[in-house]
Scaffold this active site. Sequence first.
Site, PDB file in Angstrom:
ATOM      1  N   CYS A  11      -0.519   2.547   6.260  1.00 24.91           N
ATOM      2  CA  CYS A  11       0.027   1.244   6.599  1.00 24.91           C
ATOM      3  C   CYS A  11       0.237   0.467   5.311  1.00 24.91           C
ATOM      4  O   CYS A  11      -0.269   0.845   4.258  1.00 24.91           O
ATOM      5  CB  CYS A  11      -0.905   0.488   7.543  1.00 24.91           C
ATOM      6  N   HIS A  63      -9.118   2.729  -2.783  1.00 24.67           N
ATOM      7  CA  HIS A  63      -7.717   2.458  -2.456  1.00 24.67           C
ATOM      8  C   HIS A  63      -7.061   1.665  -3.587  1.00 24.67           C
ATOM      9  O   HIS A  63      -6.914   0.448  -3.505  1.00 24.67           O
ATOM     10  CB  HIS A  63      -7.658   1.682  -1.142  1.00 24.67           C
ATOM     11  N   CYS A  70       0.809  -1.227   0.000  1.00 21.31           N
ATOM     12  CA  CYS A  70       0.000   0.000   0.000  1.00 21.31           C
ATOM     13  C   CYS A  70       0.841   1.275   0.000  1.00 21.31           C
ATOM     14  O   CYS A  70       0.433   2.286  -0.557  1.00 21.31           O
ATOM     15  CB  CYS A  70      -0.927   0.018   1.217  1.00 21.31           C
TER      16      CYS A  70
END
Length: 418
Positions: free
Chosen positions: A402, A372, A113
């Site tokens: 994160c 996302h 990510c």
Amino acid sequence: MTNGRAYPSVLDETVNFLMCNPKEPMTMPDAVILSAIRTPIGVAFKGSLVNTPAEALAELVVTEALERSGLSADDVDDIVLAESMYGGGDLARHAAVAAGMPQVPGQAVNRHCAASLTALANAAGSIRAGMDKVVIAGGVQSTSLMPQLTWRVPGTQDTKQAMPPTFPHSEDVNDDVSINVGWNTAQEVGLSRHEVDSWAARSHQRAVEAIDAGTFVDEIVSVEVQGPDELPSTFSTDEGPRRGSSVEKLATLKPLHPEIEGFSVTAGNASGINDAAAALVLASADLAAEHGLTPLATVRAWASIGVEPARTGMGAIEVIPEVLERAGLTMSDVDLWEINEAFASVPLAACRLLDIDEDKVNIFGSGCSLGHPVAASGARMITTLTHELRRRGGGIGVAAMCAGGGQGGAVLIEVPTP
């Protein structure tokens, strides 16, 4: 003989030269942002980018970012693109050639990510070290078209689908991010289902308001896609935000793990699964000045950390003090925050533990609403921060998130006050 050799080494000659020719200590050039753009964010598998390959998205954002920067292809030293979960290859090199820059190499980056935050950090670091003067950095995520990897089961000829492991799995922790990120973070901080649902509902409301106000127009580059009727169409608006979202509606959704008592994570307070790309042109401040270009922002600091895999969500929180210390700043110096909503519990936990004003965090929505697109999210966050801080007349912005396997990443930027 020198150092036991019959001839002097390059190092010997360099040392002798410097001793005989003392100079002022070298200063590191600032790494500035000259352009920052992104595509609209599509819903994976059923949205507008479902048939648009990652290669096409990469070429688009690299080309557009360069055009908006005021520089030419001859000025570019490198391209660094995150491509988490894409299965290998080198999209950055592909984009360089496709965009007409065969002389430019390309580097693929993967930190899940936080990958595109790392891409920006790598670019800024090379510029500050004086190795490169212009680097295009960002990330690309085509979840809809990402490869499906198969592995042979040891001792057999059977195969199974799986992702390469990021950390050793055990009975206590595996790849279930709804637990490692969403639930464990909520448990550690003591967040209720109502609190995370409330954050998610507000995320949708903020995103819808931003879309209606045209807030994202300056940062979005439209994508020409093939519509359902097989005719060309223009995709220009984020697909994820839901106008009718509310705390009451989110409360009706079933938890992802009903077998766990009190489990608070649902599809509604988790991030979407998405497709998108984002790119920024970074340059040395000296080169920008030589070309008469006004930087949008300066990359002041960056940081990456590791935490226990079961506490992955906390990576976004624990990295924040680290990046602030590296920048020589405090929490009160930050004007705007982007803390990725991998799950609503993550930014909410950050606000509680670090005493951050919620009104300064994800003011236009984030993962729960905008979505996302894993490898592109960090670059998207910095892009949004850059444009909004400029509208406000300057300030400090921090993007933190994160990342899979127990990681955290953050980048801090400063937009100058006119």
